[in-house]
Write a protein that holds these residues in place. Structure first.
Motif, PDB file in Angstrom:
ATOM      1  N   LEU A 151       0.827  -1.204   0.000  1.00 23.17           N
ATOM      2  CA  LEU A 151       0.000   0.000   0.000  1.00 23.17           C
ATOM      3  C   LEU A 151       0.862   1.254   0.000  1.00 23.17           C
ATOM      4  O   LEU A 151       0.583   2.218  -0.734  1.00 23.17           O
ATOM      5  CB  LEU A 151      -0.930  -0.015   1.214  1.00 23.17           C
ATOM      6  N   VAL A 152       1.913   1.263   0.821  1.00 20.89           N
ATOM      7  CA  VAL A 152       2.810   2.425   0.861  1.00 20.89           C
ATOM      8  C   VAL A 152       3.527   2.589  -0.474  1.00 20.89           C
ATOM      9  O   VAL A 152       3.720   3.712  -0.961  1.00 20.89           O
ATOM     10  CB  VAL A 152       3.811   2.275   2.022  1.00 20.89           C
ATOM     11  N   ALA A 153       3.934   1.480  -1.092  1.00 20.71           N
ATOM     12  CA  ALA A 153       4.603   1.559  -2.390  1.00 20.71           C
ATOM     13  C   ALA A 153       3.659   2.131  -3.449  1.00 20.71           C
ATOM     14  O   ALA A 153       4.064   2.967  -4.279  1.00 20.71           O
ATOM     15  CB  ALA A 153       5.103   0.179  -2.807  1.00 20.71           C
ATOM     16  N   LEU A 154       2.398   1.700  -3.443  1.00 14.29           N
ATOM     17  CA  LEU A 154       1.421   2.244  -4.383  1.00 14.29           C
ATOM     18  C   LEU A 154       1.186   3.723  -4.127  1.00 14.29           C
ATOM     19  O   LEU A 154       1.082   4.531  -5.059  1.00 14.29           O
ATOM     20  CB  LEU A 154       0.116   1.455  -4.262  1.00 14.29           C
ATOM     21  N   PHE A 155       1.108   4.101  -2.864  1.00 13.92           N
ATOM     22  CA  PHE A 155       0.926   5.503  -2.472  1.00 13.92           C
ATOM     23  C   PHE A 155       2.075   6.356  -2.998  1.00 13.92           C
ATOM     24  O   PHE A 155       1.858   7.407  -3.631  1.00 13.92           O
ATOM     25  CB  PHE A 155       0.840   5.563  -0.941  1.00 13.92           C
ATOM     26  N   ALA A 156       3.319   5.910  -2.792  1.00 16.73           N
ATOM     27  CA  ALA A 156       4.476   6.684  -3.242  1.00 16.73           C
ATOM     28  C   ALA A 156       4.551   6.732  -4.765  1.00 16.73           C
ATOM     29  O   ALA A 156       4.853   7.783  -5.351  1.00 16.73           O
ATOM     30  CB  ALA A 156       5.758   6.078  -2.663  1.00 16.73           C
ATOM     31  N   ALA A 158       2.093   6.551  -6.946  1.00 17.09           N
ATOM     32  CA  ALA A 158       1.057   7.433  -7.481  1.00 17.09           C
ATOM     33  C   ALA A 158       1.444   8.904  -7.321  1.00 17.09           C
ATOM     34  O   ALA A 158       1.241   9.716  -8.231  1.00 17.09           O
ATOM     35  CB  ALA A 158      -0.272   7.152  -6.789  1.00 17.09           C
ATOM     36  N   ILE A 159       2.030   9.251  -6.176  1.00 16.10           N
ATOM     37  CA  ILE A 159       2.426  10.643  -5.954  1.00 16.10           C
ATOM     38  C   ILE A 159       3.534  11.052  -6.909  1.00 16.10           C
ATOM     39  O   ILE A 159       3.505  12.137  -7.511  1.00 16.10           O
ATOM     40  CB  ILE A 159       2.861  10.832  -4.490  1.00 16.10           C
ATOM     41  N   VAL A 160       4.525  10.184  -7.088  1.00 14.32           N
ATOM     42  CA  VAL A 160       5.642  10.520  -7.978  1.00 14.32           C
ATOM     43  C   VAL A 160       5.177  10.547  -9.435  1.00 14.32           C
ATOM     44  O   VAL A 160       5.585  11.413 -10.213  1.00 14.32           O
ATOM     45  CB  VAL A 160       6.793   9.516  -7.784  1.00 14.32           C
ATOM     46  N   ALA A 161       4.306   9.594  -9.824  1.00 13.51           N
ATOM     47  CA  ALA A 161       3.832   9.559 -11.208  1.00 13.51           C
ATOM     48  C   ALA A 161       3.029  10.805 -11.553  1.00 13.51           C
ATOM     49  O   ALA A 161       3.125  11.335 -12.675  1.00 13.51           O
ATOM     50  CB  ALA A 161       2.993   8.303 -11.434  1.00 13.51           C
ATOM     51  N   PHE A 162       2.246  11.298 -10.630  1.00 13.35           N
ATOM     52  CA  PHE A 162       1.416  12.474 -10.899  1.00 13.35           C
ATOM     53  C   PHE A 162       2.182  13.777 -10.668  1.00 13.35           C
ATOM     54  O   PHE A 162       2.120  14.701 -11.478  1.00 13.35           O
ATOM     55  CB  PHE A 162       0.170  12.456 -10.019  1.00 13.35           C
ATOM     56  N   GLY A 163       2.916  13.847  -9.555  1.00 11.33           N
ATOM     57  CA  GLY A 163       3.599  15.091  -9.204  1.00 11.33           C
ATOM     58  C   GLY A 163       5.012  15.208  -9.722  1.00 11.33           C
ATOM     59  O   GLY A 163       5.601  16.280  -9.647  1.00 11.33           O
ATOM     60  N   ARG A 164       5.608  14.097 -10.213  1.00 11.33           N
ATOM     61  CA  ARG A 164       6.970  14.088 -10.724  1.00 11.33           C
ATOM     62  C   ARG A 164       7.939  14.626  -9.668  1.00 11.33           C
ATOM     63  O   ARG A 164       7.942  14.151  -8.542  1.00 11.33           O
ATOM     64  CB  ARG A 164       7.033  14.849 -12.045  1.00 11.33           C
ATOM     65  N   TRP A 165       8.770  15.599 -10.032  1.00 14.17           N
ATOM     66  CA  TRP A 165       9.747  16.076  -9.055  1.00 14.17           C
ATOM     67  C   TRP A 165       9.076  16.727  -7.857  1.00 14.17           C
ATOM     68  O   TRP A 165       9.567  16.615  -6.728  1.00 14.17           O
ATOM     69  CB  TRP A 165      10.707  17.073  -9.729  1.00 14.17           C
ATOM     70  N   LEU A 168       8.032  13.963  -5.647  1.00 11.14           N
ATOM     71  CA  LEU A 168       9.170  13.414  -4.911  1.00 11.14           C
ATOM     72  C   LEU A 168       9.543  14.320  -3.750  1.00 11.14           C
ATOM     73  O   LEU A 168       9.873  13.844  -2.645  1.00 11.14           O
ATOM     74  CB  LEU A 168      10.354  13.243  -5.867  1.00 11.14           C
ATOM     75  N   ALA A 169       9.488  15.622  -3.970  1.00  9.66           N
ATOM     76  CA  ALA A 169       9.765  16.561  -2.876  1.00  9.66           C
ATOM     77  C   ALA A 169       8.717  16.456  -1.786  1.00  9.66           C
ATOM     78  O   ALA A 169       9.030  16.571  -0.590  1.00  9.66           O
ATOM     79  CB  ALA A 169       9.823  17.989  -3.428  1.00  9.66           C
ATOM     80  N   ALA A 170       7.447  16.228  -2.176  1.00  9.50           N
ATOM     81  CA  ALA A 170       6.392  16.067  -1.168  1.00  9.50           C
ATOM     82  C   ALA A 170       6.632  14.819  -0.317  1.00  9.50           C
ATOM     83  O   ALA A 170       6.415  14.830   0.901  1.00  9.50           O
ATOM     84  CB  ALA A 170       5.026  15.987  -1.851  1.00  9.50           C
ATOM     85  N   LEU A 171       7.092  13.730  -0.946  1.00  9.58           N
ATOM     86  CA  LEU A 171       7.408  12.520  -0.179  1.00  9.58           C
ATOM     87  C   LEU A 171       8.573  12.771   0.774  1.00  9.58           C
ATOM     88  O   LEU A 171       8.566  12.288   1.925  1.00  9.58           O
ATOM     89  CB  LEU A 171       7.748  11.372  -1.131  1.00  9.58           C
ATOM     90  N   ALA A 172       9.578  13.514   0.311  1.00  5.26           N
ATOM     91  CA  ALA A 172      10.692  13.850   1.201  1.00  5.26           C
ATOM     92  C   ALA A 172      10.211  14.704   2.379  1.00  5.26           C
ATOM     93  O   ALA A 172      10.647  14.512   3.527  1.00  5.26           O
ATOM     94  CB  ALA A 172      11.778  14.583   0.414  1.00  5.26           C
TER      95      ALA A 172
END
Length: 447
Positions: A151-156, A158-165, A168-172
């Motif tokens: 679930l966490v992998a899917l969450f991350a 989806a965020i990277v695929a939609f938000g791109r860089w 990735l900054a939001a995940l950081a």
């Protein structure tokens, strides 16, 4: 956290940047100093618990059977939960009995897991006090590691695929938020530091890291940082006044009561205030970033808007945002406290008595204070953004000129357009009039 605004922000004038740096940098340094002073350097290690050993296992067989007759109980006593009965065979995956097949009773009672063959479960090893060499196993719960990882992998992803860089900054930023909570806020409160002060400093740290990491080091982000920090301080003051006026003690939930049994020195009243601060931060930064971006976009679209016009226009956007966000806050708290709210239908006391009781009054105060802080964030951030956006204008530059009127289309062009629109729908002219775009050319802008 926060809204996403990917359009490049116009650079602020040097004087404005210097003022923002002179304001934000001392606040950041003060936050770091406060964090170092409050840091739980000598936090005690968790005491060794008396929990029984836990091991992983896999269910290989389930046998159910009729339950024995229940013993008689006095009339009026609540009935004891019955069933299911039987045995479960489990292959132990680790521990001293790894690889062996053990039998456990079928889990029964409120909240007991329902098991089937091939389920991965957690076994609890129970030692017989009379004979320490004898032990038995019971099923505690299912293993949830693998589903959570997926679930966490899917969450991350989806965020990277939609938000791109930006994703990735939001995940950081999210990782940084959890790191600050787990290494500073929670240990600091456990070590006996004032929970409200620890929460304000921790929320400020999270705000600085997340906002600048996610949205970049710009004047617009600095305005959002100042608006968020001011709203957090106001939320803390309002929370202190509201909890004192309503005489809340912090013992409004079973979790708080259980915590007081394990850590008697924790200030539960301060812990309630800390929860309000931390819970408000996630919504506050979204509102402040949106308001700062709104003012910037309005000024970019119409440079002739005065400071007052920018403030009024952006505030109208903020009102619409607040109207939806207030409902979000209340529903978020209601969802987290749904078992408590069910007492309204299960308890025989009057509704007024339930609403003024500790456990429901605590949720009302939490929602009201968070909403007041959120409402205050709109005029505060909008005013700061309007000041910063208009501060770089030269003296004497007109600020209230109207936008240029659109140039009227020549009458000949209008006649040609009407003729083209009134023709048969399937007819396509072989040659477009002079000055008109080619009908075969795409008109949508390339990404």
């Amino acid at each position: 956290m926060g809204a996403d605004h990917t359009r490049p922000v116009p650079s602020a004038p040097p004087r404005v940047r210097r003022i923002l740096v002179a304001t934000v940098v001392p606040l950041f340094v003060a936050t770091l100093i406060a964090a170092l002073v409050l840091w739980p350097w000598d936090a005690p290690d968790p005491a060794a618990g008396t929990e029984p050993p836990r091991h992983h296992g896999t269910v290989t067989r389930v046998v159910t059977e009729p339950c024995p007759p229940a013993p008689e109980v006095p009339e009026g006593s609540p009935d004891a939960p019955r069933g299911p009965c039987g045995t479960v065979t489990v292959r132990v995956e680790d521990g001293p009995d790894a690889g062996q097949q053990v039998q456990t009773p079928v889990p029964a009672g409120p909240g007991a897991p329902t098991v089937a063959v091939d389920d991965e479960i957690i076994l609890v090893e129970l030692i017989d006090p009379a004979d320490p060499t004898a032990s038995s196993y019971n099923i505690a719960e299912h293993q949830r590691g693998k589903p959570l990882v997926w679930l966490v992998a899917l969450f991350a992803a989806a965020i990277v695929a939609f938000g791109r860089w930006r994703g990735l900054a939001a995940l950081a930023g999210l990782a940084a938020s959890f790191a600050i909570l787990l290494t500073f806020v929670l240990p600091g409160i456990s070590a006996g530091s004032p929970p409200l002060l620890v929460a304000v400093v921790g929320a400020a740290l999270i705000m600085f890291v997340v906002l600048y990491l996610t949205h970049g080091v710009t004047a617009q982000t600095s305005v959002a940082v100042l608006g968020t920090l001011g709203s957090l301080v106001l939320t803390g003051v309002l929370g202190t006044i509201a909890t004192a006026a309503t005489h809340l003690t912090g013992f409004g939930s079973e979790d708080a009561t259980t915590l007081s049994m394990y850590q008697a020195d924790v200030d539960l009243h301060g812990l309630l205030l800390a929860g309000i601060i931390i819970g408000s931060l996630g919504v506050l930064d979204d509102v402040t970033v949106t308001q700062a971006a709104t003012v910037t976009e309005l000024a970019h679209a119409n440079p002739g808007l005065s400071r007052r016009q920018l403030y009024r226009a952006a505030t109208r956007v903020g009102r619409a945002h607040i109207a939806s966000t207030v409902n979000t806050i209340v529903l978020a708290y209601a969802g987290a406290s749904l078992p408590v709210l069910l007492l309204l239908t299960a308890d025989s006391r009057a509704v007024t008595q339930l609403l003024t009781s500790e456990f429901l009054a605590q949720e009302i105060v939490r929602s009201a204070v968070a909403t007041l802080g959120l409402i205050a964030a709109v005029p505060l951030t909008t005013g700061l953004a309007a000041l910063v956006t208009t501060a770089g204008r030269r003296a004497g530059e007109p600020t209230d000129r109207a936008a240029p009127a659109p140039t009227p289309r020549p009458a000949a062009d209008r006649a040609e357009a009407l003729e083209a629109l009134s023709g048969p729908r399937g007819d396509v002219p072989s040659a477009a009039p002079a000055g008109w775009p080619d009908h075969n050319r795409r008109t949508d802008t390339a990404w």
